[in-house]
Write a protein that holds these residues in place. Structure first.
Motif, PDB file in Angstrom:
ATOM      1  N   THR A  17       0.793  -1.226   0.000  1.00 27.46           N
ATOM      2  CA  THR A  17       0.000   0.000   0.000  1.00 27.46           C
ATOM      3  C   THR A  17       0.827   1.278   0.000  1.00 27.46           C
ATOM      4  O   THR A  17       0.293   2.352  -0.276  1.00 27.46           O
ATOM      5  CB  THR A  17      -0.928   0.044   1.234  1.00 27.46           C
ATOM      6  OG1 THR A  17      -0.137   0.038   2.433  1.00 27.46           O
ATOM      7  CG2 THR A  17      -1.866  -1.158   1.231  1.00 27.46           C
ATOM      8  N   GLN A  75       3.164   8.115  -0.650  1.00 29.24           N
ATOM      9  CA  GLN A  75       1.732   7.872  -0.853  1.00 29.24           C
ATOM     10  C   GLN A  75       1.322   6.542  -0.243  1.00 29.24           C
ATOM     11  O   GLN A  75       2.005   5.529  -0.434  1.00 29.24           O
ATOM     12  CB  GLN A  75       1.412   7.873  -2.352  1.00 29.24           C
ATOM     13  CG  GLN A  75       1.777   9.180  -3.050  1.00 29.24           C
ATOM     14  CD  GLN A  75       1.959   9.022  -4.547  1.00 29.24           C
ATOM     15  OE1 GLN A  75       1.523   8.028  -5.133  1.00 29.24           O
ATOM     16  NE2 GLN A  75       2.623   9.980  -5.174  1.00 29.24           N
ATOM     17  N   ASN A  76       0.186   6.581   0.478  1.00 30.28           N
ATOM     18  CA  ASN A  76      -0.348   5.356   1.050  1.00 30.28           C
ATOM     19  C   ASN A  76      -1.801   5.169   0.612  1.00 30.28           C
ATOM     20  O   ASN A  76      -2.621   6.089   0.738  1.00 30.28           O
ATOM     21  CB  ASN A  76      -0.286   5.378   2.577  1.00 30.28           C
ATOM     22  CG  ASN A  76      -0.566   4.018   3.187  1.00 30.28           C
ATOM     23  OD1 ASN A  76       0.301   3.143   3.206  1.00 30.28           O
ATOM     24  ND2 ASN A  76      -1.789   3.809   3.670  1.00 30.28           N
ATOM     25  N   THR A  77      -2.103   3.990   0.090  1.00 30.45           N
ATOM     26  CA  THR A  77      -3.448   3.673  -0.376  1.00 30.45           C
ATOM     27  C   THR A  77      -4.200   2.938   0.724  1.00 30.45           C
ATOM     28  O   THR A  77      -3.763   1.868   1.186  1.00 30.45           O
ATOM     29  CB  THR A  77      -3.384   2.799  -1.639  1.00 30.45           C
ATOM     30  OG1 THR A  77      -2.678   3.503  -2.657  1.00 30.45           O
ATOM     31  CG2 THR A  77      -4.782   2.459  -2.125  1.00 30.45           C
ATOM     32  N   SER A 125      -6.759   7.600  -0.744  1.00 32.28           N
ATOM     33  CA  SER A 125      -5.335   7.529  -0.416  1.00 32.28           C
ATOM     34  C   SER A 125      -4.854   8.888   0.075  1.00 32.28           C
ATOM     35  O   SER A 125      -5.504   9.916  -0.155  1.00 32.28           O
ATOM     36  CB  SER A 125      -4.517   7.091  -1.639  1.00 32.28           C
ATOM     37  OG  SER A 125      -4.630   8.052  -2.682  1.00 32.28           O
TER      38      SER A 125
END
Length: 331
Positions: free
Chosen positions: A226, A253-255, A261
């Motif tokens: 992620t 970036q983190n989903t 996100s």
């Protein structure tokens, strides 16, 4: 140049087989529209940094980005792309009044080699002109430093699935209308390996200098299923101008789900010159919320800081905090 493009397309159409002559080819239409609202926490300030290229956004309130329409046609080994864009965002990034973002013909000489002739977006850097290609709505200082687009010839060579090369001969990138009155050129090179790219450009910049060097590294890594970390580092120098720049930005970036996100972009940028260096930093926190497959909402908070007071649009301020809510629709 028009004769060369027509000759390239004609050659591609003449060498196709009898079966391909009956094919109608492939036509695609795509594009985007973006709009926004921006505000800041400093009374009397005119807008938000980075919302438009080259400076701050419009005065506090609602604003228009650009409409982008891409026409593409391919038949056999040849094809053409007409990427048209209009609006404040497009005009700020393109000296040709924003009407032509890209316009080029290409020919696939083999499975590994593709030749492209015309105007195409730059191969340097992490960010692009269209907001659909960026995670954050505001753009970085590194992207604003340019180049944005090139007019000329490039050759892409895919050595393997992981290794690629690009060679380019173009007009100075500051000239986007196709004219080159100074008869000066710019050389370009790129090598890519497993998603990591080293870029180089050298020559005339179209702004009066003929010895400008650009070095750029763009890449990224999936640190987990992620979490993604992107990197952009760049350096530019001209001995004639006795000036240049250098900078570094991360794209973290983190989903959290298929529709939500969060991303954080810390950036540090320095303009260099014989008279002394000036520095600015920017920290941008953005969310990407997908309401549909086509419509994305981007809430964003950005803090710019410079003891040297070089924040674009805010030359008398050492800090500027802006909040932006953007809607980007792609089709």
């Amino acid at each position: 140049m028009k004769k060369i493009i027509f000759t390239l397309l004609l050659t591609g159409s003449l060498i196709v087989t009898g079966q391909e002559k009956d094919d109608k080819g492939t036509f695609t239409l795509s594009g985007s529209v973006d709009v926004y609202h921006t505000s800041n926490l400093k009374s009397g300030s005119p807008g938000s940094v980075g919302v438009l290229y080259g400076g701050s956004g419009a005065a506090n309130g609602f604003g228009l980005g650009m409409v982008n329409t891409i026409f593409a046609y391919e038949k056999g080994k040849a094809g053409v792309v007409a990427d048209l864009a209009y609006g404040p965002r497009a005009v700020a990034a393109n000296m040709y009044e924003g009407a032509i973002n890209q316009l080029y013909a290409y020919y696939k000489a083999s499975d590994k080699v593709t030749l492209t002739l015309g105007q195409f977006n730059t191969f340097l850097g992490f960010e692009v002109i269209s907001p659909t290609g960026n995670y954050h709505y505001s753009v970085s200082y590194l992207f604003n430093a340019g180049p944005f687009s090139h007019t000329g010839l490039k050759v892409n060579y895919a050595a393997t699935e992981d290794l690629s090369f690009l060679f380019a001969l173009t007009n100075p990138h500051g000239l986007t209308s196709g004219a080159n009155p100074g008869n000066d050129y710019q050389l370009g090179f790129q090598t890519g390996y497993k998603g990591q790219y080293f870029n180089l450009a050298y020559g005339a910049d179209g702004f009066g200098f003929t010895d400008v060097l650009y070095l750029d590294y763009t890449g990224g890594f999936d640190l987990s299923e992620t979490f993604y970390a992107g990197i952009n580092a760049a350096y530019s120098k001209s001995k004639d101008a006795d000036a240049g720049y250098q900078g570094f930005a991360l794209y973290l970036q983190n989903t959290f789900s298929d529709t939500f996100s969060l991303g954080f972009r810390p950036e540090f940028f320095t303009r260099t010159s014989g008279a002394g260096d000036t520095n600015v930093s920017a920290f941008t926190l953005s969310a990407n919320l997908s309401l549909t497959e086509s419509l994305k909402i981007i809430p964003e908070v950005r803090i710019d800081s410079s003891k040297d007071m070089i924040i674009p649009g805010f030359p008398g301020d050492k800090t500027m905090t802006g909040a932006t809510l953007a809607a980007v629709y792609s089709f």
